[in-house]
Design a protein around this motif. Structure first.
Motif, PDB file in Angstrom:
ATOM      1  N   ASN A 139       0.831  -1.196   0.000  1.00  0.00           N
ATOM      2  CA  ASN A 139       0.000   0.000   0.000  1.00  0.00           C
ATOM      3  C   ASN A 139       0.872   1.256   0.000  1.00  0.00           C
ATOM      4  O   ASN A 139       0.414   2.325  -0.391  1.00  0.00           O
ATOM      5  N   LEU A 140       2.115   1.123   0.454  1.00  0.00           N
ATOM      6  CA  LEU A 140       3.021   2.264   0.569  1.00  0.00           C
ATOM      7  C   LEU A 140       4.218   2.181  -0.368  1.00  0.00           C
ATOM      8  O   LEU A 140       4.898   3.180  -0.587  1.00  0.00           O
ATOM      9  N   CYS A 141       4.507   0.987  -0.898  1.00  0.00           N
ATOM     10  CA  CYS A 141       5.730   0.770  -1.684  1.00  0.00           C
ATOM     11  C   CYS A 141       5.430   0.232  -3.071  1.00  0.00           C
ATOM     12  O   CYS A 141       4.432  -0.450  -3.285  1.00  0.00           O
ATOM     13  N   ARG A 142       6.354   0.514  -3.969  1.00  0.00           N
ATOM     14  CA  ARG A 142       6.354  -0.090  -5.302  1.00  0.00           C
ATOM     15  C   ARG A 142       7.734  -0.713  -5.489  1.00  0.00           C
ATOM     16  O   ARG A 142       8.748  -0.023  -5.392  1.00  0.00           O
ATOM     17  N   VAL A 143       7.783  -2.017  -5.733  1.00  0.00           N
ATOM     18  CA  VAL A 143       9.050  -2.700  -5.972  1.00  0.00           C
ATOM     19  C   VAL A 143       9.437  -2.443  -7.423  1.00  0.00           C
ATOM     20  O   VAL A 143       8.707  -2.792  -8.341  1.00  0.00           O
TER      21      VAL A 143
END
Length: 56
Positions: free
Chosen positions: A11-15
């Protein structure tokens, strides 16, 4: 925006990439590429991270 865990909260990160590592568990954040921003409770830009993957 500060991350509270070494594992990505999607919900907070994009890999944005994965790197082979033997010293940390799979899916551990190894680098922060670009900080994210939040406006109140709304995520304006997720934090972009690189995570570990097992060596094959």
């Amino acid at each position: 925006m500060e991350l509270e865990s070494q594992e990505p909260d999607f919900n907070l990160c994009r890999v944005v990439d994965r790197e082979e590592r033997t010293d940390v568990p799979d899916q551990t954040i190894t680098k922060i590429v670009r900080r994210g921003f939040r406006w109140g409770e709304k995520i304006i830009r997720p934090t972009e991270v690189i995570t570990a993957k097992p060596v094959v």
